[in-house]
Design a protein around this motif. Structure first.
Motif, short mmCIF file in Angstrom:
data_model
loop_
_atom_site.label_atom_id
_atom_site.label_comp_id
_atom_site.label_asym_id
_atom_site.label_seq_id
_atom_site.Cartn_x
_atom_site.Cartn_y
_atom_site.Cartn_z
N SER A 1 -76.32 -0.92 -11.35
CA SER A 1 -77.34 -1.59 -10.57
C SER A 1 -76.69 -2.23 -9.34
CB SER A 1 -78.02 -2.67 -11.42
OG SER A 1 -77.09 -3.69 -11.76
N TRP A 2 -77.53 -2.65 -8.40
CA TRP A 2 -76.99 -3.29 -7.20
C TRP A 2 -76.27 -4.58 -7.54
CZ3 TRP A 2 -76.21 -0.47 -3.27
CH2 TRP A 2 -77.10 0.56 -2.91
N SER A 3 -76.78 -5.33 -8.51
CA SER A 3 -76.11 -6.58 -8.89
C SER A 3 -74.74 -6.29 -9.48
CB SER A 3 -76.97 -7.36 -9.90
OG SER A 3 -77.21 -6.58 -11.07
N GLU A 4 -74.63 -5.22 -10.28
CA GLU A 4 -73.33 -4.85 -10.84
C GLU A 4 -72.38 -4.38 -9.73
OE1 GLU A 4 -74.71 -3.35 -15.29
OE2 GLU A 4 -74.91 -2.01 -13.55
N ALA A 5 -72.95 -3.69 -8.74
CA ALA A 5 -72.12 -3.24 -7.62
C ALA A 5 -71.58 -4.44 -6.84
CB ALA A 5 -72.94 -2.34 -6.69
N VAL A 6 -72.39 -5.49 -6.71
CA VAL A 6 -71.93 -6.70 -6.02
C VAL A 6 -70.78 -7.35 -6.79
CG1 VAL A 6 -72.58 -9.04 -5.35
CG2 VAL A 6 -74.11 -7.13 -4.84
N VAL A 7 -70.88 -7.35 -8.13
CA VAL A 7 -69.77 -7.89 -8.93
C VAL A 7 -68.49 -7.11 -8.64
CG1 VAL A 7 -68.90 -8.20 -11.28
CG2 VAL A 7 -71.28 -8.76 -10.75
N LEU B 1 -62.27 1.17 -7.50
CA LEU B 1 -61.67 1.22 -8.83
C LEU B 1 -62.45 0.35 -9.82
CD1 LEU B 1 -57.86 1.06 -7.93
CD2 LEU B 1 -59.16 3.05 -8.72
N ALA B 2 -62.88 -0.82 -9.37
CA ALA B 2 -63.65 -1.70 -10.23
C ALA B 2 -64.99 -1.07 -10.62
CB ALA B 2 -63.88 -3.05 -9.54
N LEU B 3 -65.65 -0.43 -9.66
CA LEU B 3 -66.93 0.21 -9.94
C LEU B 3 -66.76 1.37 -10.92
CD1 LEU B 3 -68.61 0.25 -6.41
CD2 LEU B 3 -69.06 -1.31 -8.31
N LEU B 4 -65.71 2.16 -10.74
CA LEU B 4 -65.46 3.27 -11.66
C LEU B 4 -65.17 2.77 -13.07
CD1 LEU B 4 -63.28 5.62 -9.41
CD2 LEU B 4 -65.66 6.00 -10.16
N ALA B 5 -64.40 1.69 -13.16
CA ALA B 5 -64.09 1.11 -14.47
C ALA B 5 -65.36 0.56 -15.13
CB ALA B 5 -63.05 0.01 -14.33
#
Length: 260
Positions: A33-39, A73-77
């Protein structure tokens, strides 16, 4: 105090920007989600800030590049972690009782044909096809040693067809089969475990969604095939369907592998 507020605000803005940019770059490879992408972007911003602190006064472009790389890298993880969370978390007995579904399939054996009483390559191919279908869809769990009606058959009949009987030789053979059929990258995320049900060994293979198309190569020289889990069954897509599916799911970059 105002300086601290401005620093926090700048970090938030950078995190939001990095998250949106990272999600756009990865496109369909992540379904966060966009919120997870912001994290993920905030993690990247923190990584860029730490790099700047250790490097002294690096070039701004270099620091921004590090921040974006950490974000990706964070998003892929995060996507990999979320993919594993989407898999059914029930016990093997619970899965057997619930029956086959879009994320669960049963196979009574992996090599042994219970009708002919001998090894059958078609049985082996059915295992590969089922796991490829899960990888190319939303992920799923394959139970080997369970009949279509949810009864336990065990994989003991497969043991005599291995170099040595037992769970470890079975897993080694299974992974070798899957690597030869789908490649090492596609099978690296598969998790294999064994459970004893009513005195029989049942092999449980968990397959999270793949981040790129997984094709099955035939040992008989046939063209590579793309299988997808659709409802309670696995189907092979034709060339036109495979093209459309790969673009919709993984983006146009998937075409490079499809046409390679």
């Amino acid at each position: 105090m105002p300086d601290q507020f401005l620093a926090v605000a700048a970090s938030l803005i950078a995190g939001i920007g990095l998250g949106f940019l990272g999600r756009a770059l990865l496109r369909s490879r992540v379904r966060l989600s966009w919120s997870e992408a912001v994290v993920g972007g905030l993690v990247g911003a923190a990584g860029g800030t730490l790099f700047a602190g250790f490097a002294g006064t690096p070039h701004p472009v270099l620091a921004a590049g590090v921040a974006l790389a950490v974000t990706v890298l964070a998003l892929l993880a995060m996507e990999r972690w979320q993919a594993r969370r989407r898999l059914p978390r029930s016990t093997t007995r619970q899965l057997m009782a619930a029956g086959e579904s879009g994320s669960v399939e049963f196979k009574s054996s992996a090599r042994y044909n219970r009708h002919s009483g001998r090894r059958d390559e078609r049985v082996e191919h059915a295992i590969v096809r089922a796991l490829a279908g899960f990888l190319n869809a939303e992920g799923g769990i394959l139970l080997i040693g369970v009949s279509d009606d949810g009864g336990v058959t065990g994989i003991e009949d497969d043991y005599p067809l291995l170099k040595a009987p037992g769970r470890d030789p079975f897993e080694l053979w299974l992974r070798d089969l899957l690597i030869k059929s789908m490649g090492p990258l596609a099978t690296a995320t598969l998790h294999v475990e064994f459970t004893v049900v009513d005195g029989h060994d049942v092999c449980r293979v968990s397959a999270p969604p793949a981040t790129r198309p997984v094709f099955v190569r035939s040992a008989k020289g046939q063209p590579a095939a793309l299988y997808v889990r659709v409802g309670n069954s696995t189907r092979e897509l034709g060339i036109d369907e495979a093209l459309t599916y790969c673009v919709d799911r993984w983006g146009r970059r998937a075409l490079k592998r499809l046409t390679a």
